[in-house]
Design an enzyme around this catalytic site. Structure first.
Site, mmCIF file in Angstrom:
data_model
loop_
_atom_site.group_PDB
_atom_site.id
_atom_site.type_symbol
_atom_site.label_atom_id
_atom_site.label_comp_id
_atom_site.label_asym_id
_atom_site.label_seq_id
_atom_site.Cartn_x
_atom_site.Cartn_y
_atom_site.Cartn_z
ATOM 1 N N GLU A 1 30.072 105.192 87.527
ATOM 2 C CA GLU A 1 30.180 106.243 88.662
ATOM 3 C C GLU A 1 31.528 107.327 88.474
ATOM 4 O OE1 GLU A 1 27.778 108.063 89.116
ATOM 5 O OE2 GLU A 1 28.030 109.610 91.164
ATOM 6 N N ASP A 2 32.092 106.291 89.210
ATOM 7 C CA ASP A 2 33.699 106.759 89.396
ATOM 8 C C ASP A 2 35.130 107.189 88.744
ATOM 9 O OD1 ASP A 2 32.171 107.748 91.711
ATOM 10 O OD2 ASP A 2 32.883 106.276 93.453
#
Ligand code: MN
Length: 706
Positions: free
Chosen positions: A76-77
């Site tokens: 996700e990041d």
């Protein structure tokens, strides 16, 4: 931040077989990926995944869960990808991390608490493996523990989500401690005044009564010692949120101890549980109606324990739970116990209960056909595989069966939305209505006023709700048309016998004809299931003997709506008794052709203009003009004889044109007004029988247009 050696030590505590290498590799990879990222609090970002992993060590979970926690925000990041994680850590870990990422990406922006059950189901549907939910819950727990660094509006939003979705989800998973902590952390954000007032009153109460917990646990222990039972006694104050909820639910004052403190006796065997119960009931008076034996009758989620409330000399009530160590672990760890370690070994099936019961609570729709042992064996989450969950533009979740279309979605929201649906957008893109929806998609239904469901939808939709609504609507549409036509036909028929059509009259007809109501009479009249004559007879039997049975000459065909005018086509001049079809023209006009009319060929490409029609079955008026082509001898008096022949057949000659006049024969066209095909047949037969008639045929049969 916990360093990697400490983390490994935490795992090794309960799982001596842990793989240092894989945890170290995940720790290093995660730290490298999140390098330079900061949390809002100013801490290194990586401290968060490590803290999540540490929470999972408290649940004594397996290496895959710990590794997933360390990596849960990488896809996700960071620039990490599924492929890279699969290459480095294997498919199992990549699947788990991907599962957590998908849950993170869900937009949980529903304001409606009643939707939260659907959100929880959506979570389960999107998690092929329950460990995904365990990691997600630990992630949320850590975020809630550190929520102070977020801005106020974000805090409120996260707390609301946690209260509505994550805390009940933890409860559903059987993890009571997790549910309580999530609730209390949310409560602190959502209603800080209520929480601090409960804590204040709690402190006041403690001052009045002294150390109640210590006193009562000591009393219980004394009783157990007398009986020679080995057991641990614990007392604790309930969480402020639990107290607050109880006060709300039961509208109780704060003073009831049994709602503030809880006591637990944890022993070795089931039979000890009952001995302890006996000892407690001998010493204190049991409060009627508060005794529950969940050992002989476990809760459906596998929870087992004895609950009782007793009151002491001072009248203060105290709640006591009695259970074995194993029952206790199941109650605390819930479904997580399946991946947890006991005595250094993977517990796998720690439940003293039928695993089927577990699944039953998780799914709330226990399907006895399912092999639930297999479920636990494969540690896969299959409970919602036949479901999809989609979002409305407002963020509400709609639960549908697999294969559902935007039309099903529309009907699931409201029948009115379904009926007026003309299109749909999925995740913002226009899609065909037969598109099969997928989990987590956002669906926007496009509606148009006055729209009707299409008959073809029946084959596209999968929900019973949509199917029956479409059928109902199609039936109603036909019915509306028939009722309208029936009303018109009734009016004409009543006029014809010198009566006025009225609801009262139609009610009588409905009763006589054994139909439910007057609308049904009109519908059947309009669809030609009833004739106007039958309706009139039902109301005025005295009129039945009179020959008042002629079809209204202005509406001799069935199948037109009341607002459609019609005329017979000149090319084929159909008469009652012949098979016919209508072709619509601009406006409301319908032209009636004989079914075999060659002129119909030019409308073959325009199926929308065709109208199914048939003649009324009653006796028609002699008003249907047919052009006859006659060749007769040029003799004195022949024309006169022809005219009287036609008159004898009770047909009227409305026009007569000479086409060709030769010295020996005339050719002429006679327009004759006829009742029907039989009448025409009689006229033609009479003419053919006449010696001076050389030839007679219908003008249309010459193959020329007049
Ligand atoms: Mn996270």
């Amino acid at each position: 931040m916990i360093d990697v050696d400490d983390l490994i030590a935490l795992v090794r505590n309960y799982n001596p077989h842990t793989s240092d290498a894989v945890i170290r590799q995940a720790y290093d990879y995660g730290r490298r990926m999140h390098q330079g990222q900061k949390r809002r609090s100013g801490d290194d970002y990586f401290s968060h995944p490590v803290a999540v992993a540490a929470i999972l060590t408290e649940q004594r979970l397996d290496d895959a869960s710990i590794v997933t926690a360390l990596l849960h925000d990488t896809i996700e990041d960071t620039k990490s990808t599924y492929t890279e994680i699969a290459a480095q850590f294997g498919d199992e870990i990549a699947e788990l991390v991907d599962g957590v990422t998908k849950l993170t990406n869900l937009q949980l922006n529903s304001t409606a608490s009643k939707q939260s059950e659907n959100f929880r189901k959506l979570f389960m549907a999107m998690s092929k493996d329950l460990r995904v939910i365990l990691v997600k819950l630990a992630d949320r727990l850590h975020n809630m523990r550190t929520i102070k660094s977020l801005p106020a509006d974000k805090q409120a939003q996260k707390a609301r989500e946690t209260m509505d979705i994550f805390a009940p989800l933890a409860g559903r998973m059987g993890m009571q401690w997790m549910r309580e902590e999530l609730e209390d952390l949310s409560f602190k954000v959502l209603n800080p005044e209520a929480r601090s007032s409960i804590i204040r009153r709690f402190i006041t109460l403690q001052k009045e009564t002294g150390d109640v917990i210590h006193k009562i646990t000591a009393d219980i222990r004394t009783e157990l010692d007398k009986e020679g039972i080995e057991a641990d006694v614990f007392g604790r104050a309930k969480k402020p949120y639990s107290i607050w909820r109880k006060m709300q639910e039961k509208q109780l004052a704060f003073s009831r101890l049994s709602d503030i403190y809880g006591f637990r006796v944890i022993c070795r065997s089931e039979s000890d549980c009952y001995r302890i119960l006996g000892a407690i009931h001998r010493r204190w008076r049991a409060v009627p109606g508060r005794f529950k034996d969940y050992i002989s009758q476990p809760k459906s989620n596998g929870y087992r324990s004895i609950h009782t409330t007793v009151s002491g000399r001072d009248g203060k009530r105290v709640e006591v739970q009695i259970r074995t160590r194993q029952m206790h672990e199941v109650a605390e760890a819930g479904v997580a116990a399946h991946w947890s370690y006991r005595d250094g070994e993977l517990a796998r099936n720690p439940f003293a209960v039928d695993p089927a019961r577990w699944i039953a609570t998780l799914t709330e729709r226990f399907d006895s056909g399912e092999d639930n042992d297999e479920f636990l064996e494969n540690v896969k989450l299959e409970m919602y595989v036949d479901q999809v969950f989609c979002f409305t533009p407002k963020g509400d979740v709609v639960q549908l069966p697999k294969g559902a279309t935007p039309i099903d979605f529309a009907y699931a929201i409201h029948t009115r939305i379904g009926n007026s649906c003309v299109g749909a957008k999925v995740d913002g893109i226009r899609v065909p209505l037969w598109t099969r929806l997928k989990n987590g998609q956002s669906v926007e239904v496009i509606t148009a006023a006055g729209q009707r469901p299409q008959a073809t939808w029946i084959d596209i939709v999968v929900t019973g709700r949509a199917k029956s609504a479409i059928r109902r609507s199609l039936r109603e549409e036909d019915r509306e048309r028939f009722v309208k036509l029936g009303r018109e036909l009734a009016r004409v028929a009543f006029d014809h016998v010198g009566r006025k059509v009225s609801d009262k009259a139609l009610k009588i007809a409905a009763k006589t004809l054994a139909l439910p109501d007057e609308t049904e009479v009109l519908a059947r009249l309009g669809s030609a299931e009833l004739t106007a004559r039958e309706v009139i007879e039902a109301i005025y039997p005295e009129l039945a003997r009179q020959p008042a049975d002629e079809v209204d000459h202005r509406r001799p065909v069935v199948g037109l709506t009341a607002d459609q005018s019609f005329r017979r086509a000149n090319c084929c001049q159909p008469v009652p008794g012949e098979r016919i079809v209508g072709i619509t023209y601009r406006g409301q006009g319908v032209v009636v052709h004989a079914i075999d009319c060659p002129a119909l060929a030019e409308f073959e490409e325009q199926p929308g203009r065709w109208v199914d029609l048939h003649w009324h079955s009653g006796r028609h008026a002699p008003v249907h003009t047919v052009s006859l082509n006659l060749t007769i001898a040029n003799d004195a008096g022949v024309l006169g004889r022809i005219c009287s022949l036609i008159g004898e057949q009770k047909a009227n000659i409305s026009d007569l044109t000479f086409v060709d006049r030769k010295p020996d024969f005339y050719r002429l066209i006679v327009e004759v007004d006829l009742r029907d095909a039989e009448h025409l047949h009689m006229v033609l037969t009479a003419l053919e029988a006449e010696n001076d008639v050389a030839q007679v045929e219908r003008y249309r049969d010459l193959g020329r247009k007049p």
